[in-house]
Design an enzyme around this catalytic site. Structure first.
Site, mmCIF file in Angstrom:
data_model
loop_
_atom_site.group_PDB
_atom_site.id
_atom_site.type_symbol
_atom_site.label_atom_id
_atom_site.label_comp_id
_atom_site.label_asym_id
_atom_site.label_seq_id
_atom_site.Cartn_x
_atom_site.Cartn_y
_atom_site.Cartn_z
ATOM 1 N N ASP A 186 0.800 -1.335 0.259
ATOM 2 C CA ASP A 186 -0.015 0.194 0.003
ATOM 3 C C ASP A 186 0.695 1.713 -0.157
ATOM 4 O O ASP A 186 0.284 2.672 0.063
ATOM 5 C CB ASP A 186 -0.880 0.011 1.052
ATOM 6 C CG ASP A 186 -1.931 -1.440 1.234
ATOM 7 O OD1 ASP A 186 -2.605 -1.530 0.377
ATOM 8 O OD2 ASP A 186 -1.391 -2.083 2.247
ATOM 9 N N GLU A 265 -10.215 -0.908 12.498
ATOM 10 C CA GLU A 265 -10.724 -1.271 10.991
ATOM 11 C C GLU A 265 -10.097 -2.363 11.427
ATOM 12 O O GLU A 265 -9.058 -2.824 11.870
ATOM 13 C CB GLU A 265 -10.663 -0.679 9.508
ATOM 14 C CG GLU A 265 -10.828 -1.701 9.022
ATOM 15 C CD GLU A 265 -10.488 -1.008 7.504
ATOM 16 O OE1 GLU A 265 -10.519 -1.811 6.419
ATOM 17 O OE2 GLU A 265 -10.777 0.260 7.188
ATOM 18 N N LYS A 317 -15.760 -1.296 0.279
ATOM 19 C CA LYS A 317 -15.053 -1.427 -0.598
ATOM 20 C C LYS A 317 -15.088 -1.638 -2.087
ATOM 21 O O LYS A 317 -16.057 -2.646 -2.914
ATOM 22 C CB LYS A 317 -13.967 -2.648 -0.353
ATOM 23 C CG LYS A 317 -13.507 -3.246 0.915
ATOM 24 C CD LYS A 317 -12.850 -4.012 1.373
ATOM 25 C CE LYS A 317 -11.978 -3.997 2.711
ATOM 26 N NZ LYS A 317 -11.247 -5.246 3.116
#
EC number: 4.2.1.11
Length: 396
Positions: A186, A265, A317
């Site tokens: 990421d 999360e 998402k």
């Protein structure tokens, strides 16, 4: 206003991992057109290209009352209409391309065309990944993403600048401790650190040394734990140590006590519903507890979570839903229940749809990885563009 589809076709491209992706292009009778770039995931590209061509034969020339009508036709084709069956990636590509074409026809930005009534459109707080762990990094660190959220920034442009500056400063801090500054999937750094608390200490130190306030008037921290990845039996293994669900909750409470955490999360595994309920009872009024894997952008699972008082926010998402209508239904379910939302883009293509979706639904946050590399910065740049062109306010 009814629309008729003139053409649908696609070009096979590659995503940021060098895997096949689809560039879908759709035009309406009258001249308006839209485009979308979506990854294939694990699907066979040849089969899915054929599925899209088959879907196009069914859609071209047909008249539709709006996007929901188009999305309904797409779902029907996938369920029982054509073979090979189109994947959710193909459906999503056609749905996004259609939405952009219809927005262009009405000379509206996409976020305005998709705006949920009563949602209060706004610019979301960006959550920038600065450290990667888990399977996104291949290190000893089990938590997947450590993020910063510039909630106190005066504008989106300033928020993005803050993310870029702090990422650069963190590189220097890690190097000063002789820690690896290579990056994970990421875009965050992937140091060999086993303890999440140590990473939080380094990030907090970086923010303070840069002169930013810690907390709601400055910069907060956010975690994407992805706890299902280190769930073993009825417990969890973090940094080589085994924890029960109760011990994991205790550990999160200690983190919230010590660090300026505003969002966590996937703190527990997707099958640990009782643990989620207890976690929410303990910390739900202090921090945003976000269900990602446990909700899977599914309105029915979100409704179940609301009934069981699990979490207080959900991830939407872009890789999970098949059509825009499906995503908006999930976001509406969140809003009706008083749940916050985090739109998440994995960054496999440079399509910035996630930014428009977050604004359209009045979503509180957006995460798209580190503020580096084209496929990630596309969404952050799109938010800056919306701020400049449409004069939306940034409210962290």
């Amino acid at each position: 206003m009814a629309v008729r589809i003139k053409s649908v076709h696609a070009v096979e491209i590659i995503d940021s991992n060098g895997r096949p992706a689809l560039d879908v292009r759709l035009s309406l009778v009258g001249g308006a057109a839209g485009q979308a770039c979506v990854p294939f995931g694990a699907c066979c590209p040849v089969e899915q290209a054929t599925a899209l061509e088959s879907a196009a034969l069914e859609l071209v020339g047909a008249s539709f009352e709006g996007l929901a009508d188009i999305d309904g036709a797409l779902r029907k084709l996938a369920e029982d209409g054509i073979r090979p069956r189109p994947s959710q990636h193909v459906l999503r590509g056609v749905s996004i391309a259609a939405a952009r074409a219809m927005a262009n026809r009405q000379e509206q930005p996409l976020w305005r065309f998709l705006a949920l009534p009563g949602a209060g459109q706004r610019l979301p707080v960006p959550q920038f990944t600065v450290v990667n762990g888990g399977h996104r990094a291949g290190t000893e660190l089990d938590f997947e993403q450590f993020m910063i959220a510039p909630v106190g920034a005066p504008s989106m442009r300033a928020a993005v600048h803050t993310g870029v500056e702090l990422l650069g400063r963190l590189r220097a801090v890690l190097a000063g401790y002789s820690l690896d500054t290579r990056v994970g999937a990421d875009g965050g750094f992937a140091p060999q650190i086993a303890w999440p608390e140590r990473v939080l200490e380094l990030i907090t130190q970086t923010i303070s040394d840069a002169g930013y306030a810690l907390g709601p008037d400055g910069v907060t921290l956010a975690l994407r734990v992805a706890a299902s990845g280190f769930r073993y039996g009825d417990g969890y293994q973090v940094g080589g140590e085994w924890h029960s669900t109760a011990e994991m909750i205790d550990r999160y409470e200690q983190m919230v006590d010590v660090f300026p955490l505003s969002s966590i999360e996937d703190a527990l595994a997707q099958d640990d519903w009782d643990g989620w309920a207890e976690l929410t009872r303990r910390l739900g009024d202090r921090v945003q507890l976000v269900g990602g894997d446990v909700f899977a952008t599914d309105p029915e699972l979100i409704a179940t979570a609301v009934a069981r008082r699990v979490a207080n926010a959900a991830v939407i998402k872009t890789a999970h839903f098949s059509t825009i209508t499906e995503a908006l239904e999930a976001m509406r379910a969140c809003r009706d229940a008083g749940y916050a939302q985090v739109v998440a883009h994995r960054g496999e293509t440079s399509d910035a749809f996630a930014a428009d979706l977050a604004v359209a639904a009045g979503c509180g946050r957006l995460r798209a990885g580190a503020p580096t590399q084209g496929e990630r910065v596309a969404n952050y740049n799109r938010l800056i563009e919306i701020e400049a062109d449409d004069c939306l306010a940034y409210r962290g």
